[in-house]
Enzyme design. Structure first.
Site, PDB file in Angstrom:
ATOM      1  N   LYS A  74      -9.139 -28.311  15.537  1.00 28.27           N
ATOM      2  CA  LYS A  74      -9.311 -29.627  15.277  1.00 28.27           C
ATOM      3  C   LYS A  74     -10.896 -29.864  14.565  1.00 28.27           C
ATOM      4  O   LYS A  74     -12.147 -28.155  14.647  1.00 28.27           O
ATOM      5  CB  LYS A  74      -9.725 -30.385  17.023  1.00 28.27           C
ATOM      6  CG  LYS A  74     -10.966 -29.897  18.056  1.00 28.27           C
ATOM      7  CD  LYS A  74     -10.811 -29.502  19.152  1.00 28.27           C
ATOM      8  CE  LYS A  74     -11.939 -29.187  19.863  1.00 28.27           C
ATOM      9  NZ  LYS A  74     -10.919 -29.103  21.476  1.00 28.27           N
ATOM     10  N   TYR A 294     -43.754 -34.864   5.147  1.00 33.69           N
ATOM     11  CA  TYR A 294     -43.738 -35.749   5.322  1.00 33.69           C
ATOM     12  C   TYR A 294     -44.342 -36.112   7.026  1.00 33.69           C
ATOM     13  O   TYR A 294     -44.570 -35.589   7.884  1.00 33.69           O
ATOM     14  CB  TYR A 294     -42.246 -36.440   6.189  1.00 33.69           C
ATOM     15  CG  TYR A 294     -41.717 -36.691   4.442  1.00 33.69           C
ATOM     16  CD1 TYR A 294     -42.257 -38.191   3.488  1.00 33.69           C
ATOM     17  CD2 TYR A 294     -40.660 -37.013   3.945  1.00 33.69           C
ATOM     18  CE1 TYR A 294     -40.909 -38.099   2.374  1.00 33.69           C
ATOM     19  CE2 TYR A 294     -39.385 -37.022   3.164  1.00 33.69           C
ATOM     20  CZ  TYR A 294     -39.968 -37.768   2.220  1.00 33.69           C
ATOM     21  OH  TYR A 294     -39.344 -38.576   1.270  1.00 33.69           O
TER      22      TYR A 294
HETATM   23  C1  LIG Z   1     -11.689 -28.021  21.729  1.00 33.81           C
HETATM   24  C2  LIG Z   1     -10.917 -27.231  22.662  1.00 33.81           C
HETATM   25  C3  LIG Z   1     -10.584 -26.034  23.470  1.00 33.81           C
HETATM   26  C4  LIG Z   1     -11.783 -24.959  22.176  1.00 33.81           C
HETATM   27  O1  LIG Z   1     -12.719 -25.169  22.697  1.00 33.81           O
HETATM   28  P1  LIG Z   1     -13.753 -23.744  22.886  1.00 33.81           P
HETATM   29  O2  LIG Z   1     -14.336 -23.937  24.206  1.00 33.81           O
HETATM   30  O3  LIG Z   1     -14.150 -24.050  21.410  1.00 33.81           O
HETATM   31  O4  LIG Z   1     -12.926 -22.906  22.971  1.00 33.81           O
HETATM   32  C5  LIG Z   1      -9.468 -25.812  24.233  1.00 33.81           C
HETATM   33  N1  LIG Z   1      -9.012 -27.040  24.659  1.00 33.81           N
HETATM   34  C6  LIG Z   1      -9.037 -28.245  24.845  1.00 33.81           C
HETATM   35  C7  LIG Z   1      -8.797 -29.198  25.808  1.00 33.81           C
HETATM   36  C8  LIG Z   1     -10.637 -28.554  23.950  1.00 33.81           C
HETATM   37  O5  LIG Z   1     -10.254 -29.795  23.508  1.00 33.81           O
END
Ligand SMILES: *Cc1c(COP(=O)(O)O)cnc(C)c1O
Length: 410
Positions: A74, A294
């Site tokens: 994602k 800055y």
């Molecule tokens: C993002 C996500 C993962 C992966 O998590 P990590 O901590 O990056 O391994 C797994 N399951 C769900 C539901 C997530 O939202």
């Protein structure tokens, strides 16, 4: 000219290069698209090692003790580029992918026609046709969604697989336990609901001793008992390292694939994936007493040499990298030598004290490591007062990007 320059810099491990905007088929072409890169003109270069991602996937699969190892891709694979990353993972053997949004699923489907793709944000009411068309599996989060999906399956006369996402304590998305019990008691809905996966998500998996872990595990075991024949998935990256009870049938790592520390133990068991180098645009001499940047927040206590790198907060360099009296400075490195960040991070640049580096080593065009072998992702994130997840996901679109390592097919 340009092309020769690129290969000279990146060496034989180079698989493909691309700008962030055009990452789609960069790896498929297996050819340096030099025009898209403009590495000469970029202020910073982000290198993503696809072979390391593949190796991390294999390590996680081994750690998951017999469970299938999927991948969370994602948010554009945590900022690294969903298309080349997912392709490399598929080529390594990964078959199950998790995205957050239906549109991400659609993009991924266009690249991977044979993968199983789950959409974590649930089934957006009114959009079942989108899921069907792109063969996306919704992770259903409520009775209403489950009934909607079952009705859709009934209507089109096809049993389209879905996941049920049950909340066991994190209180994000998912059925609560009562609602889940009501669903499994609802025989008419269940008869039309092809449940391919039961899933839940851990709140504290990066702390192995946290009592939430066993509490959520116990709750999820009760959930599984209601649908004992359905494969189950509980573990994210750090959940995999909580032991065999947690790995079940399928694990869903994200961060650890991308080189992040899954949180247990002193040393990170994953291979680094991301290297970020800032290009020196100018080196200036600063007399004792002068200030940099800055707000004139940093004052030279001695005659200093200061390098300006072409990466700023527009590129995802957190403003918290700015030096501040009373707080250890963020650092960048050259040849393993650490150099403190001085003054404030600007939109397009940052300043680094290179007085301790041998004269002539750092000059216009020199690349200094912001994240890499000396400055780990975790160190950079902690200096910025954040976590590696956020640092990765916010990496900017203005870097030149180079994908190395995996010579993947179309
Ligand atoms: C993002 C996500 C993962 C992966 O998590 P990590 O901590 O990056 O391994 C797994 N399951 C769900 C539901 C997530 O939202």
């Amino acid at each position: 000219m340009h092309r020769r320059h690129l290969f000279g810099l990146l060496g034989p491990g180079l698989a493909a290069v691309a700008s962030a905007a055009d990452e789609n088929d960069s790896v498929a072409s297996n050819q340096a698209t030099a025009d898209a890169l403009d590495e000469d003109l970029a202020g910073a270069i982000l290198t993503i090692d696809l072979a390391a991602i593949q190796e991390n996937w294999r390590r996680l699969r081994a750690a998951a003790a017999g469970a299938e190892c999927g991948a969370a891709v994602k948010a554009n694979a945590y900022g690294l580029g969903m298309m080349p990353v997912a392709r490399a993972l598929f080529d390594a053997g990964c078959r199950t992918f998790f995205v957050a949004r239906p549109r991400e699923g659609e993009r991924l489907r266009s690249r991977l026609s044979d993968a199983t793709i789950y959409v974590l944000d649930g089934f957006f009411a009114g959009e079942p046709g989108h899921f069907e068309m792109h063969r996306l599996r919704p992770a259903l989060i409520s009775l209403e969604e489950a009934r909607g999906w079952a009705a859709f399956c009934r209507k089109i006369g096809r049993r389209l697989p879905c996941a049920l996402h049950v909340d066991t304590g994190i209180n994000r998305l998912g059925f609560d336990l009562d609602e889940f019990a009501r669903l499994t008691d609802d025989e008419a809905t269940m008869a039309d609901l092809p449940v391919a996966l039961l899933m839940s998500h851990l709140a504290c998996s990066d702390e192995s001793g946290h009592p939430m872990n066993s509490r959520q595990l116990a709750a999820f075991e009760q959930v599984r008992a209601r649908l004992p024949r359905v494969p189950a998935s509980l573990a994210n990256s750090s959940g995999i390292f909580l032991g065999e009870d947690f790995t079940m049938d399928l694990v869903r790592p994200g961060l650890a694939l991308y080189g992040g520390h899954p949180g247990h133990g002193e040393t990170n068991p994953m291979r680094p994936v991301v290297r970020l180098k800032g290009v020196v645009m100018q080196v200036r001499t600063v007399a004792a007493g002068e200030t940099v940047g800055y707000g004139a927040t940093w004052q030279a206590s001695r005659a200093s040499r200061v390098a300006l790198l072409g990466a700023g907060y527009k590129d995802g360099i957190p403003r918290r990298f700015s030096s501040e009296p009373g707080r250890p400075s963020a650092e960048v490195a050259v040849d393993g030598l650490r150099c403190p960040v001085v003054g404030r991070i600007s939109m397009d640049m940052m300043a680094v004290d290179v007085t301790e580096v041998p004269v002539g080593r750092v000059r216009q065009g020199t690349r200094m490591e912001i994240v890499g072998d000396t400055i780990t992702l975790e160190e950079a994130a902690s200096r910025a007062g954040t976590i590696s997840y956020e640092l990765l996901a916010r990496l900017g679109s203005r870097f030149a990007r180079a994908y190395t390592g995996a010579a993947t097919g179309g």
